[in-house]
Design a protein around this motif. Structure first.
Motif, mmCIF file in Angstrom:
data_model
loop_
_atom_site.group_PDB
_atom_site.id
_atom_site.type_symbol
_atom_site.label_atom_id
_atom_site.label_comp_id
_atom_site.label_asym_id
_atom_site.label_seq_id
_atom_site.Cartn_x
_atom_site.Cartn_y
_atom_site.Cartn_z
ATOM 1 N N ASP A 98 0.823 -1.209 0.000
ATOM 2 C CA ASP A 98 0.000 0.000 0.000
ATOM 3 C C ASP A 98 0.860 1.264 0.000
ATOM 4 N N ALA A 99 1.985 1.229 0.717
ATOM 5 C CA ALA A 99 2.877 2.391 0.752
ATOM 6 C C ALA A 99 3.489 2.643 -0.616
ATOM 7 N N ILE A 100 3.845 1.570 -1.316
ATOM 8 C CA ILE A 100 4.406 1.709 -2.666
ATOM 9 C C ILE A 100 3.369 2.297 -3.616
ATOM 10 N N HIS A 101 2.140 1.822 -3.534
ATOM 11 C CA HIS A 101 1.075 2.372 -4.382
ATOM 12 C C HIS A 101 0.802 3.832 -4.042
ATOM 13 N N ALA A 102 0.778 4.145 -2.756
ATOM 14 C CA ALA A 102 0.525 5.532 -2.348
ATOM 15 C C ALA A 102 1.649 6.439 -2.847
ATOM 16 N N ASN A 103 2.878 5.959 -2.775
ATOM 17 C CA ASN A 103 4.004 6.766 -3.250
ATOM 18 C C ASN A 103 3.948 6.946 -4.769
ATOM 19 N N ALA A 104 3.524 5.901 -5.485
ATOM 20 C CA ALA A 104 3.390 6.034 -6.942
ATOM 21 C C ALA A 104 2.347 7.080 -7.279
ATOM 22 N N ASP A 105 1.245 7.077 -6.549
ATOM 23 C CA ASP A 105 0.226 8.107 -6.796
ATOM 24 C C ASP A 105 0.800 9.504 -6.538
ATOM 25 N N ARG A 106 1.586 9.613 -5.471
ATOM 26 C CA ARG A 106 2.192 10.910 -5.157
ATOM 27 C C ARG A 106 3.172 11.348 -6.235
ATOM 28 N N GLN A 107 4.003 10.436 -6.704
ATOM 29 C CA GLN A 107 5.008 10.771 -7.706
ATOM 30 C C GLN A 107 4.370 11.168 -9.040
ATOM 31 N N LEU A 108 3.257 10.526 -9.359
ATOM 32 C CA LEU A 108 2.586 10.798 -10.633
ATOM 33 C C LEU A 108 1.617 11.957 -10.542
#
Length: 253
Positions: free
Chosen positions: A242-252
């Motif tokens: 979930d943290a990886i997905h949340a970070n991907a959303d933030r980066q994009l």
């Protein structure tokens, strides 16, 4: 003998006749006397000046600077100045030797890793993970790039890779243990460090591709065991995903 010909001086001081002629032409060192037969000869004072020239040349001073130095001081001042320059060069050489020794030590210790070395560093399960990863990703450009890069790494590189990975795991487990949500700054920053580590050491890992790695935390039972049971934190594997997905959303954005 208190007077020497150019050939005799060249032989005694280990320099060429051509060099002595050049020094004469530019006025740096001119024989002071002539012999009975008319040849120009060097006196003891000339030889002292030549000795000083040779020392300064070994210190890599240009000829025009040497001429200025010789014209402005006596023998004692020259010796003091030469000693100061030599000591400075000794310090410089000592620092250079230390730098070379450091580079040599690193080159000698950063030897290629054998399979046994990798098992010792990453555990006996290394072979199983490697075989499964090749079966799953072996035809992808990312796998081929990771294999290409891995062949260039020595033992120190792999030790650093492992240390960085353990730091990421600790940051994620600490965030989970502290009760921070998966989309918190703490958790997302740790996930970003994981993405950057993959990007730096193995292959280009943009945020969307990083999601695929995050999904493996819950799709592969061994990841669940590693992160839930090994850390004694049930739910940690899903938290990492979930943290990886949340970070991907933030980066994009």
């Amino acid at each position: 003998m208190d007077q020497l010909t150019v050939g005799e001086v060249a032989q005694r001081f280990g320099i060429t006749v051509r060099t002595l002629h050049h020094y004469d032409q530019i006025g740096l060192l001119t024989p002071s006397r002539r012999s009975a037969s008319g040849y120009r000869v060097y006196t003891p004072a000339d030889l002292t000046r030549l000795s000083q020239i040779i020392v300064y040349r070994r210190l890599e001073l240009p000829l025009d600077e040497i001429a200025s130095l010789l014209d402005e001081g006596n023998e004692v001042s020259h010796l003091v100045r030469q000693r100061e320059r030599v000591m400075a060069r000794l310090d410089e050489m000592a620092n250079l030797v230390a730098a070379i020794d450091h580079a040599l030590e690193k080159a000698m210790t950063n030897t290629p890793m054998t399979d046994d070395d990798m098992r010792e560093l990453f555990g006996e399960s290394f072979d199983d993970y490697q075989a499964e990863a090749e079966q799953k990703w072996g035809e992808t450009a990312e796998w081929k790039e990771s294999q290409r890069r891995a062949k260039t790494y020595g033992k120190e590189d792999w030790i650093q890779i492992k240390a960085e990975g353990e730091a990421v795991e600790k940051a994620l487990s600490d965030a989970f243990r502290a009760g921070f949500p998966a989309d918190s700054e703490e958790a997302m920053n740790a996930a970003e460090q994981h993405r950057l580590q993959v990007n730096r050491w193995f292959y280009d890992c943009p945020p969307d591709f990083h999601r695929n790695l995050g999904d493996m935390y819950v799709s592969d039972p061994r990841y669940v065991v590693t992160y839930d049971e090994s850390f004694g934190l049930p739910g940690l594997a899903a938290y990492c995903r979930d943290a990886i997905h949340a970070n991907a959303d933030r980066q994009l954005g």
